[in-house]
Design a protein around this motif. Structure first.
Motif: not given
Length: 340
Positions: A229-240, A288-292, A297-302
Motif C-alpha cells: 500500500s502507498l500513501g498511508d499516514d499522509y505520506s508521499r509515494a513515488e513508484v514507476s 483500490d484507492q480507498h484501501y484501509c 475506519p479511514c475518513v474521506e480525504q481529498r
C-alpha cells in the motif's frame, strides 16, 4: 511485538538470479574462515559481519559464502555498502534467526538481515534462510489483540529457499503479515523464477521502487502481486517503471493489485501487468484507492496518490467471484488505464 525476519533490501540494486559470476575471478570469504560455529546454537553474527567486511573491501568481485550442510544462528545484522566491487551472497547452508525475543532490541524488532546502499548485489546458492517464523506469529497484533498498539505487527518471511530453478518461500495461508518479497527504495531490480506460498502479498512493491522487472513467478496461496500500500499516514509515494510478466496465481485473494490510502500524495505510474494466468482468484484485477488497514475506519480525504498509465495485457484464467475487475479509484486525481 516481533521482528521483521526478512531480507530487507533498502537503497539497493538487487539481482535475485540463480547464476553467479565466474568463480575464477572472484574472492571467496567463507563464514567458517571467520570463526563461525555453524551448529545452529552459537551466535555466528560476528562471523557474517567480518566476512562481509572482507568482501566489502575486495578490489575484485567477491563472494560471501554460507557453507553447505550447516546452520548459522544470526541476530539482527546490517550489511552496508557501497562496496569496492560486486558482491554475491551465496547461501548453500542455512541462516537461521535467533528464536529468543531478548535478542531483538525495542528500537528494531522489524528487521533481521538488512542490506543498505549495496550496488550490484546477487543472492543465490540453493540454501535456506529460516526466520523461525512459528516463534513470532503468536505475537502478531493481528493474532494477539492484547499486543501493544503502535508496535511491530510481526512481519515475517519464514523460509527462503533458492534452487537451480529459482527460489521458493513457504508460509501457511493463515500466517499474519508474511509478505513473500518486499521491495522498497530500490532501483533497477530483477526478480525471476520464484515460487511463493504465503499469508499476505506474494510480492509487495512500495515507495521508492523504480524500474522493477518481475517474471516467472508462481503465487498461491497469498494476496497476489501488490503495488502498495502507498500513501498511508499522509505520506508521499513515488513508484514507476514496474513490469510484472509471466506470472501464475493459484487460489490467491488478489491477482494484479494496486492499493493506496486516501490522504497520501505522489504517484504510481508506468505499470504493466501482462501474460498472467490466474486460477480460482478472488479479485484478478483490482485497483483500490480507498484501501484501509487500520483499527479505525479511514475518513474521506481529498488528496491521493495519483495512479496513471497502467496496462493490463493478456490476463486469463478463472475467478471465484462475480466481478473479475474492480476499480475503486479516487474521485480527486486522474487516471489512464488500458486493458488490451
Amino acid at each position: 511485538m516481533a521482528p521483521l525476519l526478512a531480507l530487507l533490501f533498502m537503497s539497493a540494486i538487487l539481482e535475485a538470479a540463480g547464476a553467479g559470476n565466474d568463480s575464477s575471478s572472484q574472492s571467496v570469504f567463507s563464514l567458517d574462515r571467520y570463526g563461525a560455529r555453524g551448529d545452529g546454537r552459537h551466535d555466528d553474527t560476528h562471523a557474517l559481519e567480518m566476512s562481509w567486511k572482507a568482501a566489502w573491501a575486495s578490489p575484485r568481485p567477491a563472494v560471501v559464502l554460507v557453507p553447505n550442510g550447516r546452520r548459522y544462528l544470526l541476530k539482527l545484522v546490517t550489511l552496508r555498502g557501497p562496496c569496492k566491487s560486486s558482491v554475491t551472497l551465496t547461501v548453500k547452508g542455512t541462516l537461521v534467526a535467533s528464536p529468543d525475543r531478548v535478542d531483538w532490541s525495542d528500537k528494531d524488532r522489524r528487521h533481521w538481515i538488512v542490506f543498505r546502499r549495496v550496488n550490484k548485489l546477487t543472492v543465490n546458492g540453493g540454501g535456506t534462510i529460516d526466520g523461525n517464523c512459528q516463534k513470532w506469529w503468536p505475537h502478531s497484533c493481528k493474532i494477539n489483540k492484547t499486543a501493544l498498539q503502535g508496535s511491530s505487527n510481526g512481519f515475517v518471511i519464514p523460509l527462503l529457499h533458492q534452487s537451480e530453478s529459482g527460489q521458493s518461500e513457504n508460509s501457511p495461508a493463515t500466517s499474519p503479515n508474511t509478505d513473500g518479497i518486499h521491495i522498497t527504495r530500490s532501483n533497477d531490480v530483477r526478480v525471476t523464477n520464484c515460487k511463493i506460498k504465503t499469508g499476505d502479498d506474494c510480492m509487495s512493491i512500495e515507495n521508492g521502487t523504480h524500474n522493477l522487472h518481475v517474471s516467472k513467478v508462481v503465487c498461491g496461496p497469498g494476496h497476489g502481486i501488490s503495488i502498495g500500500s502507498l500513501g498511508d499516514d499522509y505520506s508521499r509515494a513515488e513508484v514507476s517503471g514496474i513490469t510484472i510478466d509471466s506470472v501464475q496465481l493459484h487460489g490467491a485473494t488478489n491477482g494484479a493489485r494496486i492499493k493506496t490510502y486516501q490522504g497520501g500524495s505522489g504517484y504510481a505510474k508506468d505499470i504493466t501487468f501482462q501474460n498472467m494466468a490466474m486460477y480460482g482468484v478472488k479479485n484478478p484485477i483490482i485497483i483500490d484507492q480507498h484501501y484501509c488497514d487500520k483499527a479505525k475506519p479511514c475518513v474521506e480525504q481529498r488528496s491521493a496518490v495519483q495512479v496513471s498509465n497502467v496496462v493490463f495485457k493478456n490476463i486469463r484464467g478463472t475467478t471465484i467471484t462475480k466481478h473479475a475487475i474492480k476499480m475503486n479509484c479516487s474521485k480527486n486525481v486522474s487516471h489512464a488505464m488500458a486493458l488490451p
